[in-house]
Design a protein around this motif. Sequence first.
Motif, PDB file in Angstrom:
ATOM      1  N   LEU B  11     -13.983 -67.601 -14.588  1.00 40.73           N
ATOM      2  CA  LEU B  11     -13.658 -67.668 -16.152  1.00 40.73           C
ATOM      3  C   LEU B  11     -13.598 -66.543 -16.884  1.00 40.73           C
ATOM      4  O   LEU B  11     -12.779 -65.900 -17.781  1.00 40.73           O
ATOM      5  N   VAL B  15     -10.690 -64.361 -18.761  1.00 39.43           N
ATOM      6  CA  VAL B  15     -10.936 -63.990 -20.098  1.00 39.43           C
ATOM      7  C   VAL B  15     -10.595 -62.307 -20.110  1.00 39.43           C
ATOM      8  O   VAL B  15     -10.099 -61.736 -21.046  1.00 39.43           O
ATOM      9  N   ALA B  33     -18.999 -53.428 -16.395  1.00 42.46           N
ATOM     10  CA  ALA B  33     -20.116 -53.746 -17.278  1.00 42.46           C
ATOM     11  C   ALA B  33     -19.564 -54.934 -18.450  1.00 42.46           C
ATOM     12  O   ALA B  33     -20.310 -55.827 -18.736  1.00 42.46           O
ATOM     13  N   VAL B  34     -18.270 -54.942 -18.494  1.00 41.28           N
ATOM     14  CA  VAL B  34     -17.695 -55.802 -19.511  1.00 41.28           C
ATOM     15  C   VAL B  34     -17.497 -57.120 -18.886  1.00 41.28           C
ATOM     16  O   VAL B  34     -17.923 -58.137 -19.539  1.00 41.28           O
ATOM     17  N   GLY B  37     -21.104 -58.547 -19.080  1.00 45.61           N
ATOM     18  CA  GLY B  37     -21.371 -58.900 -20.343  1.00 45.61           C
ATOM     19  C   GLY B  37     -20.553 -60.253 -20.533  1.00 45.61           C
ATOM     20  O   GLY B  37     -21.390 -61.218 -21.259  1.00 45.61           O
ATOM     21  N   ILE B  38     -19.433 -60.610 -20.223  1.00 49.61           N
ATOM     22  CA  ILE B  38     -18.904 -61.924 -20.358  1.00 49.61           C
ATOM     23  C   ILE B  38     -19.659 -63.122 -19.723  1.00 49.61           C
ATOM     24  O   ILE B  38     -19.858 -63.999 -19.995  1.00 49.61           O
ATOM     25  N   SER B  40     -22.772 -62.994 -18.650  1.00 54.27           N
ATOM     26  CA  SER B  40     -23.836 -63.113 -19.193  1.00 54.27           C
ATOM     27  C   SER B  40     -23.843 -63.965 -20.433  1.00 54.27           C
ATOM     28  O   SER B  40     -24.619 -64.939 -20.771  1.00 54.27           O
ATOM     29  N   ALA B  41     -22.809 -63.799 -21.289  1.00 52.70           N
ATOM     30  CA  ALA B  41     -22.708 -64.401 -22.478  1.00 52.70           C
ATOM     31  C   ALA B  41     -22.479 -66.177 -22.069  1.00 52.70           C
ATOM     32  O   ALA B  41     -22.962 -66.872 -22.871  1.00 52.70           O
ATOM     33  N   ILE B  42     -21.583 -66.461 -21.289  1.00 51.76           N
ATOM     34  CA  ILE B  42     -21.088 -67.761 -20.696  1.00 51.76           C
ATOM     35  C   ILE B  42     -22.321 -68.345 -20.326  1.00 51.76           C
ATOM     36  O   ILE B  42     -22.852 -69.528 -20.742  1.00 51.76           O
ATOM     37  N   ASP B  45     -24.913 -69.200 -22.820  1.00 55.18           N
ATOM     38  CA  ASP B  45     -24.756 -70.396 -23.642  1.00 55.18           C
ATOM     39  C   ASP B  45     -24.832 -71.774 -22.875  1.00 55.18           C
ATOM     40  O   ASP B  45     -25.335 -72.994 -23.553  1.00 55.18           O
ATOM     41  N   LEU B  46     -24.446 -71.851 -21.498  1.00 57.37           N
ATOM     42  CA  LEU B  46     -24.568 -73.087 -20.730  1.00 57.37           C
ATOM     43  C   LEU B  46     -26.158 -73.121 -20.689  1.00 57.37           C
ATOM     44  O   LEU B  46     -26.455 -74.532 -20.578  1.00 57.37           O
ATOM     45  N   LEU B  48     -28.488 -72.587 -22.592  1.00 52.79           N
ATOM     46  CA  LEU B  48     -29.040 -73.068 -23.988  1.00 52.79           C
ATOM     47  C   LEU B  48     -28.722 -74.565 -24.091  1.00 52.79           C
ATOM     48  O   LEU B  48     -29.359 -75.536 -24.586  1.00 52.79           O
ATOM     49  N   GLU B  49     -27.362 -74.996 -23.564  1.00 54.36           N
ATOM     50  CA  GLU B  49     -26.848 -76.583 -23.652  1.00 54.36           C
ATOM     51  C   GLU B  49     -27.676 -77.317 -22.803  1.00 54.36           C
ATOM     52  O   GLU B  49     -28.107 -78.358 -23.231  1.00 54.36           O
TER      53      GLU B  49
END
Lengths: 90, 93
Positions: B11, B15, B33-34, B37-38, B40-42, B45-46, B48-49
């Motif tokens: 994914l 992106v 690095a980008v 970062g992507i 890590s953000a996904i 969030d998962l 936390l869910e």
Amino acid sequence: MHISEDRISHIAHRIYDKLWRDDLADFPDERRALDAVKGAIEGFFSVMEQVDQAVRAKLASYSQAKVPGSREWEILYQKFYAEELAKRKW
Amino acid sequence: MRLKEEQIARLAEKVLGDLERAQLVEQKQGRAAVLAGIKSAIAEDLRLEEALERDAEALLEQTLKAVGGQGIDRHKMLRMIKEKLAKERKIVL
């Protein structure tokens, strides 16, 4: 795997914020960049959904159909899932 | 929503690939690095869910114990607890 539009938008904002906050990337056009991220997430889950449906249909038509959710079903599901992804060059 | 590590990686690649093709991103610290970062953000969030789901299940059990659980629609109550927690934690389910 169903995912709501709100959820897609939420994840897109998380990605965008992370890249911007950590100074990893700049976006010359914020709105279009966010739309592109949302579109990518939507496209990803759309393919996942298609693969899932194709695998379930294959399992249902399998000559020795297994009980959905059983261990054998799960093993075959994973096998067919990987094949389906490979077929789509994913 | 559950995603395996390789699915998160796929994914993230999609992106970033889409952003690059449309020339909508200027990568300041390199592609790797980008991409990290992507991912890590996904993944965050998962996480936390998943934490929310665990907490909602625990709260449901506590509530059912406290009130006896008779005549309660378990599924409906779980949904209500999840919605409440999601609002408190600013998570969109």
